[in-house]
Design an enzyme around this catalytic site. Structure first.
Site, PDB file in Angstrom:
ATOM      1  N   ASP A  66      25.606  15.895   0.598  1.00  0.00           N
ATOM      2  CA  ASP A  66      24.745  16.924   0.034  1.00  0.00           C
ATOM      3  C   ASP A  66      25.037  18.137   0.896  1.00  0.00           C
ATOM      4  O   ASP A  66      24.637  18.187   2.060  1.00  0.00           O
ATOM      5  CB  ASP A  66      23.269  16.527   0.168  1.00  0.00           C
ATOM      6  N   HIS A  67      25.771  19.103   0.345  1.00  0.00           N
ATOM      7  CA  HIS A  67      26.289  20.148   1.235  1.00  0.00           C
ATOM      8  C   HIS A  67      25.181  20.969   1.893  1.00  0.00           C
ATOM      9  O   HIS A  67      25.400  21.599   2.909  1.00  0.00           O
ATOM     10  CB  HIS A  67      27.336  21.020   0.526  1.00  0.00           C
ATOM     11  N   HIS A  98      19.444  18.772  -3.292  1.00  0.00           N
ATOM     12  CA  HIS A  98      19.265  19.792  -2.248  1.00  0.00           C
ATOM     13  C   HIS A  98      17.789  20.069  -1.918  1.00  0.00           C
ATOM     14  O   HIS A  98      17.387  20.072  -0.763  1.00  0.00           O
ATOM     15  CB  HIS A  98      19.913  21.115  -2.668  1.00  0.00           C
TER      16      HIS A  98
HETATM   17  C1  BG6 Z   1      25.780  22.958  -6.136  1.00  0.00           C
HETATM   18  C2  BG6 Z   1      25.361  23.104  -7.569  1.00  0.00           C
HETATM   19  O1  BG6 Z   1      25.449  21.679  -5.667  1.00  0.00           O
HETATM   20  O2  BG6 Z   1      25.110  23.922  -5.340  1.00  0.00           O
HETATM   21  C3  BG6 Z   1      25.634  24.520  -8.063  1.00  0.00           C
HETATM   22  O3  BG6 Z   1      26.070  22.176  -8.368  1.00  0.00           O
HETATM   23  C4  BG6 Z   1      25.000  25.526  -7.144  1.00  0.00           C
HETATM   24  O4  BG6 Z   1      25.150  24.680  -9.387  1.00  0.00           O
HETATM   25  C5  BG6 Z   1      25.398  25.261  -5.706  1.00  0.00           C
HETATM   26  O5  BG6 Z   1      25.430  26.817  -7.540  1.00  0.00           O
HETATM   27  C6  BG6 Z   1      24.633  26.161  -4.756  1.00  0.00           C
HETATM   28  O6  BG6 Z   1      25.133  26.007  -3.470  1.00  0.00           O
HETATM   29  P1  BG6 Z   1      25.002  27.168  -2.400  1.00  0.00           P
HETATM   30  O7  BG6 Z   1      25.572  26.579  -1.151  1.00  0.00           O
HETATM   31  O8  BG6 Z   1      25.766  28.339  -2.920  1.00  0.00           O
HETATM   32  O9  BG6 Z   1      23.539  27.464  -2.308  1.00  0.00           O
END
Ligand code: BG6
Length: 507
Positions: free
Chosen positions: A189-190, A252
């Site tokens: 989960d980044h 997230h």
């Molecule tokens: C991803 C989603 O996990 O996270 C995207 O699939 C979203 O739809 C993105 O835009 C948002 O990531 P960040 O790091 O730009 O907030």
């Protein structure tokens, strides 16, 4: 907790979905930036795995182009050369055991050339439809069980989505658990790799001032906003099958909630931390879906103005069927049935094409007793807020009331603010660098455990089922470039709260 100084054994990284968007945007830049910082093992090989044949040179060119476009720092020749001779490509189907057996032969040959046991890190970065065959074939070919029980045991990183509801998440976990030990599995989960999210635990548990007030006695509400100003862009095909709940909330946002609400873990051991996160998620009460005071809102954006320009409505976006009722916005009012949080609403929301990109956790404290400055409207005492800005403009702000200078006693909230960039400068590592490094070192702290994913789905699946039954009924709308539907404000009204993120910036 992650420790970048751990020595990593020789490693062979295999990326499934090697020619995909994620490899170009995130994985290749992360791997080469780790190499630039000297954080990859001395012996590191990279095998791209894809369905379509690609020569090694074309794969290398593809990586060079991705680095040019997406790396946060320039990758100079020295760094490129250190890894480039160890790059290869393996064409094969995902559901063909023979292709995996050939991959196994290739890996054994590389290991022989290295001259000592090497760990494999399998990165599953494909569409979810082929997760199962890949995992099954990693098992059947023996690749999953290489060097089991040692620090060179195989590891697998899996990109989201981990299922699309409780049942499919459970089925996926069953396959994973049949083929791998949980300690070999890294569900990414980044958000957990973001510097500010990692810092949450430190802020909560390395400062004695927060813990005594981090509970129902002093906190009147917690808000989590993850808003994006962009629309679905070219990802309509994927997004329409997903929606805001599956794409952002289930993973997230629920992770941010778990880190905010969890009890202090007994140690920094990954399992101790993840146990506490699961306990917090398990304390969440089922959501009221209908009646006088529903706790869920979903909406879709219609055309509007974004940055002064007209932006399409969701139904006009590329790849969206005209009868779609997928939500691009979700807001929920959650409550935890536990000693710490009983009675404190947790408001969460996420959406596309909102007024701005902002991810924030706002802890709103109770007002002081109405004895001195609390009485009547005269002093206008604002509640204390702790705003944790995950991104952008990463930092923390504490809002306190103070007296404005002058002969009259007037109150005004002021900000005690900390900004990462001002204090530490910019150019912090990308989330994927942290996460890939941790997986290489076998540290699962910043990854989602199987039971975490299932607990989160357990709460949200009934909502998704209800929405699927309802179709368009109850689907609200909002103009692109605004803060979402009115119905989401109503979620907070009952307790006299309002959304803070946005207001804070005068929006
Ligand atoms: C991803 C989603 O996990 O996270 C995207 O699939 C979203 O739809 C993105 O835009 C948002 O990531 P960040 O790091 O730009 O907030």
């Amino acid at each position: 907790m992650p420790d970048a100084t751990v020595k990593t054994p020789p490693t062979i990284i295999v990326i499934f979905g090697a020619s995909g968007d994620l490899t170009a945007r995130k994985l290749a830049p992360a791997i080469f930036n780790l190499s630039k910082d000297g954080l990859l093992p001395e012996s590191c090989h990279l095998i791209g795995y894809g369905r379509t044949e690609m020569s090694i040179d074309s794969f290398r060119d593809y990586l060079v182009k991705s680095l040019d476009s997406y790396s946060r720092r320039t990758i100079e020749e020295e760094t490129w050369n250190a890894l480039s001779s160890n790059i290869s490509f393996h064409a094969g189907a995902y559901d063909d055991l023979g292709s995996f057996e050939k991959l196994e032969e290739k890996i054994s040959t590389i290991e022989k050339a290295i001259g000592s046991p090497a760990q494999c890190l399998f990165y599953v970065s494909t569409p979810p439809g082929v997760f199962m065959p890949i995992l099954e074939n990693l098992g059947a070919s023996g690749l999953a069980k290489r060097h089991q029980g040692q620090n060179t045991a195989s590891k697998v990183i899996i990109e989201k989505p981990f299922g699309r509801d409780l049942q499919s998440a459970h089925e996926l976990n069953e396959v994973i658990n049949r083929r791998f030990e949980e300690s070999q599995v890294f569900r990414i989960d980044h958000y957990l790799g973001k510097e500010t999210v990692q810092s949450l635990l430190v802020q909560r548990f390395a400062n004695a001032i927060f813990e005594p007030v981090w509970n129902r006695h002093y906190v009147s509400s917690v808000q989590i906003t993850v808003s994006e100003d962009l629309g679905v862009g070219t990802r309509g095909g994927y997004y329409d099958k997903s929606g805001a709940m599956r794409d952002m909330i289930q993973n997230h946002v629920m992770q941010l909630l778990a880190l905010t609400a969890m009890e202090p873990p007994s140690s920094l051991d990954p399992e101790a931390i993840r146990d506490e996160k699961v306990k917090a998620l398990k304390a969440l009460k089922p959501l009221a879906l209908e009646g006088d005071d529903p706790e869920v809102v979903r909406a879709v954006y219609t055309e509007g103005l974004v940055g002064g320009k007209r932006a399409n409505g969701y139904l006009e976006e590329e790849g969206i069927p005209e009868d779609s009722f997928t939500e691009t916005y979700t807001a929920l009012r959650l409550s935890l049935d536990n000693w710490r949080w009983k009675g404190v609403p947790f408001y969460i929301r996420s959406g596309k094409r909102l007024a701005m990109k902002a991810s924030e956790i706002v802890v709103q404290f109770s007002r002081p007793p109405a004895i001195l400055f609390g009485e009547g409207k005269r002093y206008n005492v604002a509640p204390n807020l702790l705003v944790i800005r995950i991104q952008p403009n990463e930092g923390i702000t504490l809002y306190l009331n103070t007296k404005t200078p002058g002969l009259e006693t007037k109150l005004q909230p002021i900000k005690l603010a900390f900004g990462y960039e001002t204090t530490f400068g910019s150019n912090t590592p990308e989330a994927y660098e942290r996460l890939i490094l941790d997986a290489l070192n076998g540290d699962g702290t910043l990854f989602i455990r199987g039971d975490e994913a299932e607990t989160s789905w357990g709460l949200l699946s009934p909502v998704l089922e209800y929405w699927a039954e309802q179709g368009r009924r109850g689907l609200e709308s909002y103009s692109a470039g605004t803060w979402g539907p009115l119905a989401a404000d109503k979620l907070l009204l009952k307790s006299g709260h309002e959304w803070i993120t946005g207001k804070e910036y005068g929006q």
